[in-house]
Write an enzyme that holds these catalytic residues in place. Sequence first.
Site, PDB file in Angstrom:
ATOM      1  N   ARG A   1      -9.638   0.858   8.285  1.00 19.23           N
ATOM      2  CA  ARG A   1      -9.750  -0.564   9.010  1.00 19.23           C
ATOM      3  C   ARG A   1     -10.971  -1.664   9.119  1.00 19.23           C
ATOM      4  NH1 ARG A   1      -4.232   0.445   8.512  1.00 19.23           N
ATOM      5  NH2 ARG A   1      -2.400  -1.283   8.458  1.00 19.23           N
TER       6      ARG A   1
ATOM      7  N   ARG B   1      10.776  -1.023  11.711  1.00 17.76           N
ATOM      8  CA  ARG B   1       9.917  -1.115  12.140  1.00 17.76           C
ATOM      9  C   ARG B   1       9.766  -2.060  13.568  1.00 17.76           C
ATOM     10  NH1 ARG B   1       4.628   0.129   9.006  1.00 17.76           N
ATOM     11  NH2 ARG B   1       3.927  -1.348  10.591  1.00 17.76           N
TER      12      ARG B   1
ATOM     13  N   ARG C   1      11.286  -5.414   5.494  1.00 15.65           N
ATOM     14  CA  ARG C   1      11.014  -3.832   5.025  1.00 15.65           C
ATOM     15  C   ARG C   1      12.234  -3.293   5.518  1.00 15.65           C
ATOM     16  NH1 ARG C   1       4.909  -2.063   5.504  1.00 15.65           N
ATOM     17  NH2 ARG C   1       4.990  -2.818   7.430  1.00 15.65           N
TER      18      ARG C   1
ATOM     19  N   ARG D   1      -0.887  -8.677  13.028  1.00 20.04           N
ATOM     20  CA  ARG D   1      -1.503  -7.757  12.509  1.00 20.04           C
ATOM     21  C   ARG D   1      -2.417  -8.193  11.423  1.00 20.04           C
ATOM     22  NH1 ARG D   1       3.680  -5.346  11.554  1.00 20.04           N
ATOM     23  NH2 ARG D   1       3.128  -4.156   9.316  1.00 20.04           N
TER      24      ARG D   1
ATOM     25  N   LYS E   1       0.751  -1.383  -0.139  1.00 25.58           N
ATOM     26  CA  LYS E   1       0.199  -0.146   0.071  1.00 25.58           C
ATOM     27  C   LYS E   1       0.421   0.921  -0.036  1.00 25.58           C
ATOM     28  CE  LYS E   1      -2.021  -1.159   3.913  1.00 25.58           C
ATOM     29  NZ  LYS E   1      -1.303  -2.264   4.020  1.00 25.58           N
TER      30      LYS E   1
HETATM   31  P1  ADP Z   1       0.752  -2.201   7.499  1.00 26.57           P
HETATM   32  O1  ADP Z   1       1.770  -1.359   7.165  1.00 26.57           O
HETATM   33  O2  ADP Z   1       0.900  -3.243   8.043  1.00 26.57           O
HETATM   34  O3  ADP Z   1      -0.128  -1.909   6.865  1.00 26.57           O
HETATM   35  P2  ADP Z   1       0.325   0.738   8.941  1.00 26.57           P
HETATM   36  O4  ADP Z   1       1.798   1.051   8.807  1.00 26.57           O
HETATM   37  O5  ADP Z   1      -0.931   0.973   8.521  1.00 26.57           O
HETATM   38  O6  ADP Z   1       0.851  -0.842   8.714  1.00 26.57           O
HETATM   39  O7  ADP Z   1      -0.311   0.816  11.012  1.00 26.57           O
HETATM   40  C1  ADP Z   1       0.880   0.380  11.897  1.00 26.57           C
HETATM   41  C2  ADP Z   1      -0.048   0.194  13.509  1.00 26.57           C
HETATM   42  O8  ADP Z   1      -0.889   1.421  12.920  1.00 26.57           O
HETATM   43  C3  ADP Z   1      -1.082  -1.100  13.203  1.00 26.57           C
HETATM   44  O9  ADP Z   1      -0.712  -2.347  12.802  1.00 26.57           O
HETATM   45  C4  ADP Z   1      -2.147  -0.846  13.808  1.00 26.57           C
HETATM   46  O10 ADP Z   1      -2.220  -0.919  15.559  1.00 26.57           O
HETATM   47  C5  ADP Z   1      -2.201   0.932  13.515  1.00 26.57           C
HETATM   48  N1  ADP Z   1      -3.465   1.568  12.625  1.00 26.57           N
HETATM   49  C6  ADP Z   1      -2.689   1.866  11.078  1.00 26.57           C
HETATM   50  N2  ADP Z   1      -3.809   2.674  10.672  1.00 26.57           N
HETATM   51  C7  ADP Z   1      -4.397   1.803  11.697  1.00 26.57           C
HETATM   52  C8  ADP Z   1      -6.375   1.512  11.606  1.00 26.57           C
HETATM   53  N3  ADP Z   1      -7.280   2.780  10.112  1.00 26.57           N
HETATM   54  N4  ADP Z   1      -7.095   1.687  12.748  1.00 26.57           N
HETATM   55  C9  ADP Z   1      -6.452   1.036  13.869  1.00 26.57           C
HETATM   56  N5  ADP Z   1      -5.836   1.017  14.192  1.00 26.57           N
HETATM   57  C10 ADP Z   1      -4.912   1.450  13.062  1.00 26.57           C
HETATM   58  P1  ADP Z   2       2.030  -2.164   3.399  1.00 33.32           P
HETATM   59  O1  ADP Z   2       2.551  -0.100   3.150  1.00 33.32           O
HETATM   60  O2  ADP Z   2       1.154  -2.748   3.000  1.00 33.32           O
HETATM   61  O3  ADP Z   2       2.298  -2.641   5.088  1.00 33.32           O
HETATM   62  P2  ADP Z   2       4.547  -1.436   2.091  1.00 33.32           P
HETATM   63  O4  ADP Z   2       4.000  -0.739   0.521  1.00 33.32           O
HETATM   64  O5  ADP Z   2       5.700  -1.139   2.981  1.00 33.32           O
HETATM   65  O6  ADP Z   2       2.759  -2.465   2.332  1.00 33.32           O
HETATM   66  O7  ADP Z   2       5.124  -2.781   0.980  1.00 33.32           O
HETATM   67  C1  ADP Z   2       6.044  -4.111   2.174  1.00 33.32           C
HETATM   68  C2  ADP Z   2       7.751  -3.984   1.337  1.00 33.32           C
HETATM   69  O8  ADP Z   2       7.911  -5.421   0.639  1.00 33.32           O
HETATM   70  C3  ADP Z   2       8.271  -3.396   1.230  1.00 33.32           C
HETATM   71  O9  ADP Z   2       9.751  -3.678   2.214  1.00 33.32           O
HETATM   72  C4  ADP Z   2       8.438  -3.617  -0.039  1.00 33.32           C
HETATM   73  O10 ADP Z   2       9.656  -2.402  -0.857  1.00 33.32           O
HETATM   74  C5  ADP Z   2       8.060  -4.697  -0.482  1.00 33.32           C
HETATM   75  N1  ADP Z   2       6.697  -4.527  -1.606  1.00 33.32           N
HETATM   76  C6  ADP Z   2       5.699  -3.736  -1.450  1.00 33.32           C
HETATM   77  N2  ADP Z   2       5.453  -4.305  -3.193  1.00 33.32           N
HETATM   78  C7  ADP Z   2       5.847  -5.677  -3.477  1.00 33.32           C
HETATM   79  C8  ADP Z   2       6.139  -6.258  -4.580  1.00 33.32           C
HETATM   80  N3  ADP Z   2       5.207  -5.694  -5.278  1.00 33.32           N
HETATM   81  N4  ADP Z   2       6.943  -7.240  -4.739  1.00 33.32           N
HETATM   82  C9  ADP Z   2       7.889  -7.643  -4.079  1.00 33.32           C
HETATM   83  N5  ADP Z   2       8.366  -6.685  -2.465  1.00 33.32           N
HETATM   84  C10 ADP Z   2       7.175  -5.665  -2.592  1.00 33.32           C
END
Ligand code: ADP
Ligand code: ADP
Length: 218
Positions: A88, A161, A127, A172, A13
């Site tokens: 979410r 992280r 990551r 998660r 994302k």
């Molecule tokens: P990911 O990369 O796993 O999608 P995020 O960076 O979006 O993670 O979120 C990290 C953490 O922050 C989540 O595990 C949750 O604890 C909290 N969080 C983020 N967005 C939300 C949301 N929309 N509602 C509730 N908790 C959230």
């Molecule tokens: P999210 O925001 O959904 O938690 P990220 O964009 O941070 O996910 O991606 C998670 C990890 O996977 C990062 O280290 C990123 O560089 C890698 N990644 C993202 N998209 C891809 C893909 N299509 N194939 C392989 N690795 C990816």
Amino acid sequence: MNLVLLGPPGAGKGTQAKRLEERHALVQLSTGDMLRAAVAAGSELGRKAGDIMKRGELVPDEVVTGLIAERMDADEDGKGFILDGFPRTIGQAEALDRLMQERGKQVDRVIVLEVDDDALVERITGRSTCATCGEGYHDLFKQPKVPGVCDRCGGTKFTRRPDDNEEVVRARLKAYHAQTTPLIGYYQGQRKVSAVDGMADIETVQKEIDEALAGASA
Ligand code: ADP
Ligand code: ADP
Ligand code: ZN
């Protein structure tokens, strides 16, 4: 155009939101980034949210909805929003519909990034992020061109992280399957969903998202 990027942790994302920002006149709103900023600032909200995030659970709907409302008003310059990691829960999706409506806007499209759980664990545990500009990297799938140097800004400090370990990722994922997947049905009911195969490489996923957006506005 206002977009929601929906998908499990590690689906890509953030990676795709940054690319969308560069290609279209859109602003990324990431509740994860906002919460991590609150944790780093040491505010009361940050302390409470930090404990929940460490466990891989969701922070309360009112907290994230409040953060989003603030930012929607602050970034009000005619650009559309890419909502990354929000909503979410069904409660958050309903709150978002209200926030949009109050501002004469709507969610136009919801991109669902589909990725297998095992691949997600691999993505999350590899990551890292540039501490200077926030560009995302992966130990196997997206290394900087020059080792240790950010492609985008030349920075040399990278962070990981605290919640990006296998144990917390499993929690998660559980939260995602239990609380977030019902949103797919919610948005299907509004005929806004485009599913994209998130297992493909980063460039291919980007292309598929662009095709989904072009098809939607045609
Ligand atoms: P990911 O990369 O796993 O999608 P995020 O960076 O979006 O993670 O979120 C990290 C953490 O922050 C989540 O595990 C949750 O604890 C909290 N969080 C983020 N967005 C939300 C949301 N929309 N509602 C509730 N908790 C959230
Ligand atoms: P999210 O925001 O959904 O938690 P990220 O964009 O941070 O996910 O991606 C998670 C990890 O996977 C990062 O280290 C990123 O560089 C890698 N990644 C993202 N998209 C891809 C893909 N299509 N194939 C392989 N690795 C990816
Ligand atoms: Zn950088």
